[in-house]
Motif scaffolding. Structure first.
Motif, short mmCIF file in Angstrom:
data_model
loop_
_atom_site.label_atom_id
_atom_site.label_comp_id
_atom_site.label_asym_id
_atom_site.label_seq_id
_atom_site.Cartn_x
_atom_site.Cartn_y
_atom_site.Cartn_z
N THR A 293 7.16 -2.57 -3.05
CA THR A 293 6.39 -2.22 -1.85
C THR A 293 5.95 -3.49 -1.15
OG1 THR A 293 5.53 -0.27 -2.99
CG2 THR A 293 4.36 -0.97 -1.01
N VAL A 294 6.11 -3.54 0.18
CA VAL A 294 5.57 -4.64 0.97
C VAL A 294 4.11 -4.31 1.25
CG1 VAL A 294 5.69 -5.92 3.13
CG2 VAL A 294 7.79 -5.19 2.01
N VAL A 295 3.21 -5.12 0.70
CA VAL A 295 1.78 -4.88 0.85
C VAL A 295 1.30 -5.40 2.20
CG1 VAL A 295 -0.49 -5.38 -0.12
CG2 VAL A 295 1.44 -4.98 -1.64
N SER A 296 1.71 -6.60 2.56
CA SER A 296 1.32 -7.17 3.85
C SER A 296 2.31 -8.26 4.25
CB SER A 296 -0.10 -7.74 3.80
OG SER A 296 -0.15 -8.83 2.91
N ARG A 297 2.26 -8.61 5.52
CA ARG A 297 3.10 -9.68 6.04
C ARG A 297 2.22 -10.82 6.51
NH1 ARG A 297 8.10 -8.24 6.06
NH2 ARG A 297 8.67 -6.06 6.30
N LEU A 298 2.64 -12.02 6.18
CA LEU A 298 1.95 -13.22 6.62
C LEU A 298 2.86 -13.93 7.62
CD1 LEU A 298 0.63 -14.26 3.12
CD2 LEU A 298 -0.60 -13.02 4.88
N ILE B 208 5.36 -5.47 -7.20
CA ILE B 208 6.42 -5.11 -8.13
C ILE B 208 5.75 -4.83 -9.47
CG2 ILE B 208 8.57 -5.82 -9.25
CD1 ILE B 208 8.80 -7.99 -7.05
N LYS B 209 5.98 -3.64 -10.00
CA LYS B 209 5.31 -3.21 -11.24
C LYS B 209 3.81 -3.36 -11.06
CE LYS B 209 9.22 -3.76 -14.19
NZ LYS B 209 9.60 -3.59 -15.55
N ASP B 210 3.14 -4.15 -11.92
CA ASP B 210 1.68 -4.30 -11.83
C ASP B 210 1.26 -5.59 -11.14
OD1 ASP B 210 1.25 -1.91 -13.10
OD2 ASP B 210 1.20 -2.80 -15.10
N GLY B 211 2.20 -6.33 -10.55
CA GLY B 211 1.87 -7.62 -9.96
C GLY B 211 2.10 -7.66 -8.46
N ARG B 212 1.43 -8.61 -7.83
CA ARG B 212 1.64 -8.87 -6.40
C ARG B 212 2.10 -10.30 -6.25
NH1 ARG B 212 -2.72 -5.83 -2.64
NH2 ARG B 212 -2.45 -3.80 -3.58
N TYR B 213 3.13 -10.49 -5.42
CA TYR B 213 3.74 -11.80 -5.26
C TYR B 213 3.96 -12.10 -3.79
CZ TYR B 213 4.78 -10.67 -10.09
OH TYR B 213 4.65 -10.28 -11.40
#
Length: 70
Positions: free
Chosen positions: A40-45, A53-58
């Motif tokens: 999932t794309v959470v936000s764009r910078l 991805i899974k339990d992490g944000r990158y």
């Protein structure tokens, strides 16, 4: 379609990683980014995007996001 074109907040399934760089493939695999996994794309910078991805944000740059086919 690649991850750089994805909508924020919508879950996609990774179809393929389109790169010949083995180190990059190994790095993405270590994050849990491989075929069949939801992403999932959470936000764009400015020149990158934050993905879940899974339990992490990158934070990945747009060049890498364009190599992730969804």
């Amino acid at each position: 379609m690649n991850l750089a074109d994805a909508q924020e907040g919508k879950e996609y399934i990774i179809q393929q990683i389109a790169t010949d760089d083995e180190d990059l493939n190994a790095f993405l695999f270590s994050l849990g980014c491989y075929s069949g996994e939801p992403i999932t794309v959470v936000s764009r910078l400015n020149k990158s995007c934050v993905v879940s991805i899974k339990d992490g944000r990158y934070n990945i740059d747009n060049q890498l996001a364009s190599a992730i086919l969804i």
